[in-house]
Design a protein around this motif. Structure first.
Motif, PDB file in Angstrom:
ATOM      1  N   ASP A   1      -4.042   5.834   8.347  1.00 54.23           N
ATOM      2  CA  ASP A   1      -4.380   5.320   7.027  1.00 54.23           C
ATOM      3  C   ASP A   1      -3.746   4.033   7.065  1.00 54.23           C
ATOM      4  O   ASP A   1      -2.562   3.654   7.241  1.00 54.23           O
ATOM      5  CB  ASP A   1      -3.503   6.141   5.795  1.00 54.23           C
ATOM      6  N   PRO A   2      -4.499   2.954   6.391  1.00 50.57           N
ATOM      7  CA  PRO A   2      -4.000   1.728   6.263  1.00 50.57           C
ATOM      8  C   PRO A   2      -2.879   1.588   5.559  1.00 50.57           C
ATOM      9  O   PRO A   2      -2.660   2.050   4.396  1.00 50.57           O
ATOM     10  CB  PRO A   2      -5.414   1.048   6.013  1.00 50.57           C
ATOM     11  N   LEU A   3      -1.802   0.574   5.905  1.00 51.79           N
ATOM     12  CA  LEU A   3      -0.715   0.155   5.155  1.00 51.79           C
ATOM     13  C   LEU A   3      -0.553  -1.072   5.437  1.00 51.79           C
ATOM     14  O   LEU A   3      -0.367  -1.629   6.273  1.00 51.79           O
ATOM     15  CB  LEU A   3       0.512   0.953   5.746  1.00 51.79           C
ATOM     16  N   ILE A   4      -1.110  -2.199   4.318  1.00 48.51           N
ATOM     17  CA  ILE A   4      -0.996  -3.115   4.252  1.00 48.51           C
ATOM     18  C   ILE A   4      -0.329  -4.023   3.249  1.00 48.51           C
ATOM     19  O   ILE A   4      -0.225  -3.340   2.156  1.00 48.51           O
ATOM     20  CB  ILE A   4      -2.684  -3.593   3.785  1.00 48.51           C
ATOM     21  N   VAL A   5       0.313  -5.320   3.373  1.00 52.11           N
ATOM     22  CA  VAL A   5       1.044  -5.685   2.303  1.00 52.11           C
ATOM     23  C   VAL A   5       0.358  -7.098   1.886  1.00 52.11           C
ATOM     24  O   VAL A   5       0.003  -7.854   2.942  1.00 52.11           O
ATOM     25  CB  VAL A   5       2.267  -6.153   2.876  1.00 52.11           C
ATOM     26  N   ALA A   6      -0.012  -7.318   0.661  1.00 54.98           N
ATOM     27  CA  ALA A   6      -0.546  -8.503   0.035  1.00 54.98           C
ATOM     28  C   ALA A   6       0.506  -9.180  -0.770  1.00 54.98           C
ATOM     29  O   ALA A   6       1.256  -8.640  -1.487  1.00 54.98           O
ATOM     30  CB  ALA A   6      -1.637  -8.188  -0.778  1.00 54.98           C
ATOM     31  N   LEU A   7       0.676 -10.576  -0.742  1.00 55.76           N
ATOM     32  CA  LEU A   7       1.470 -11.417  -1.182  1.00 55.76           C
ATOM     33  C   LEU A   7       0.521 -12.433  -2.296  1.00 55.76           C
ATOM     34  O   LEU A   7      -0.213 -13.112  -1.979  1.00 55.76           O
ATOM     35  CB  LEU A   7       2.475 -12.306  -0.247  1.00 55.76           C
TER      36      LEU A   7
END
Length: 318
Positions: free
Chosen positions: A168-174
């Motif tokens: 499952d995608p685990l993405i961080v957005a800043l």
């Protein structure tokens, strides 16, 4: 005639005496000027013009456009310690410029050795005047490292990367994180806890500079970073793919520990320390969560906060 020898001020010898007040000019004139400098160091020599032209051409050369990001300019790392640390920490580089006749101290030798060990960094000698021009007069100390533009990924590449690995995608957005060191630290945490990438906006945000590379401790080489023109639209696109958008906020309705959705396909949005999440980005989030802080601190550094949330997400996935 004999009588003439008695005239006053009459010269009676052809030999000239030492000139009073000469300052040793005759002695210095006999000392010589030392060895002749090589042709490349003589300003009006053809070889010097060729060497200077080559250095200018290499400094202004731009790599081919890279996938997923706008065309960027090369970055210059200047100074003996910064250049050495960038090479030691694996910052990508294309060319190391070394000033002609530089004092060969320990830092210079170590930088040259690291560049040589990589095998893909061009080594070029350049006159001091050319290095001054390249760096706009900064104190380069005879060493300048040219760093190419970072190869940004497309936002969809991050989810594709996750699905290709059966995860499952685990993405961080800043949102509004402007310190490259924070960006590098977040890339490092994303890599450490099994994340699949980081998303940053093009404007008013840190990019993948040499400073960010150094802070990532080499993990930027395997953790993709995507740069988007509009962060809100990118988050909405992720929502359409089935990802949950979780924003980190001091006034969040849930704590990180109690939100089960953080263990699924998720985008974790981190705002700046001062302003937090922007209004539109906050409205796009499905959930707003906070970190429990029994000690009573008002906020955490963006890099530290990202690490805590990523740890919780990794724990739930395990």
């Amino acid at each position: 005639m004999a009588g003439n020898s008695q005239r006053r001020n009459r010269r009676t010898s052809n030999k000239k005496g030492a000139t009073v007040g000469s300052g040793g000019q005759r002695r210095r004139g006999l000392e010589g000027r030392g060895p002749t400098p090589p042709a490349e160091a003589r300003k009006k020599h053809k070889k010097n013009r060729i060497a200077t032209a080559k250095a200018k051409q290499a400094a202004t050369r731009r790599p081919a456009p890279r996938r997923g990001g706008a065309k960027g300019a090369s970055e210059m790392v200047v100074g003996r310690n910064p250049v050495f640390e960038a090479l030691r920490d694996g910052v990508p580089a294309t060319t190391l410029y070394v000033q002609q006749y530089i004092d060969n101290d320990e830092r210079v030798r170590e930088a040259l050795q690291l560049a040589g060990e990589r095998g893909n960094i061009n080594l070029m000698e350049a006159p001091r005047a050319e290095l001054d021009r390249m760096t706009n007069g900064l104190n380069h100390q005879g060493l300048v490292l040219q760093v190419p533009p970072y190869e940004y990924a497309e936002p969809q590449d991050l989810t594709t990367f996750a699905y290709d690995n059966g995860e499952d995608p685990l993405i961080v957005a800043l949102d509004g994180v402007t310190d490259p060191r924070n960006l590098g630290a977040i890339v490092r945490s994303t890599s450490a806890f099994g994340g699949h990438g980081v998303v940053v906006p093009e404007r008013r945000a840190a990019g993948m500079t040499a400073g960010a590379w150094k802070s990532s401790a080499g993990t930027a080489a395997r953790t993709p970073v995507s740069r988007v023109t509009n962060l809100t639209r990118a988050l909405e696109a992720y929502k359409k793919e089935g990802l949950t958008i979780v924003g980190l906020a001091a006034d969040g309705e849930h704590t990180v520990e109690e939100l089960e959705q953080i263990g699924g396909p998720v985008v974790i949005v981190i705002g700046s320390e001062g302003k937090g999440l922007g209004r539109l980005v906050g409205e796009t989030c499905d959930y707003r969560v906070r970190i429990s802080m029994p000690g009573g601190a008002e906020s955490l550094n963006a890099g530290v906060a990202a690490g805590i949330v990523l740890y919780e997400a990794a724990r739930r996935r395990a």
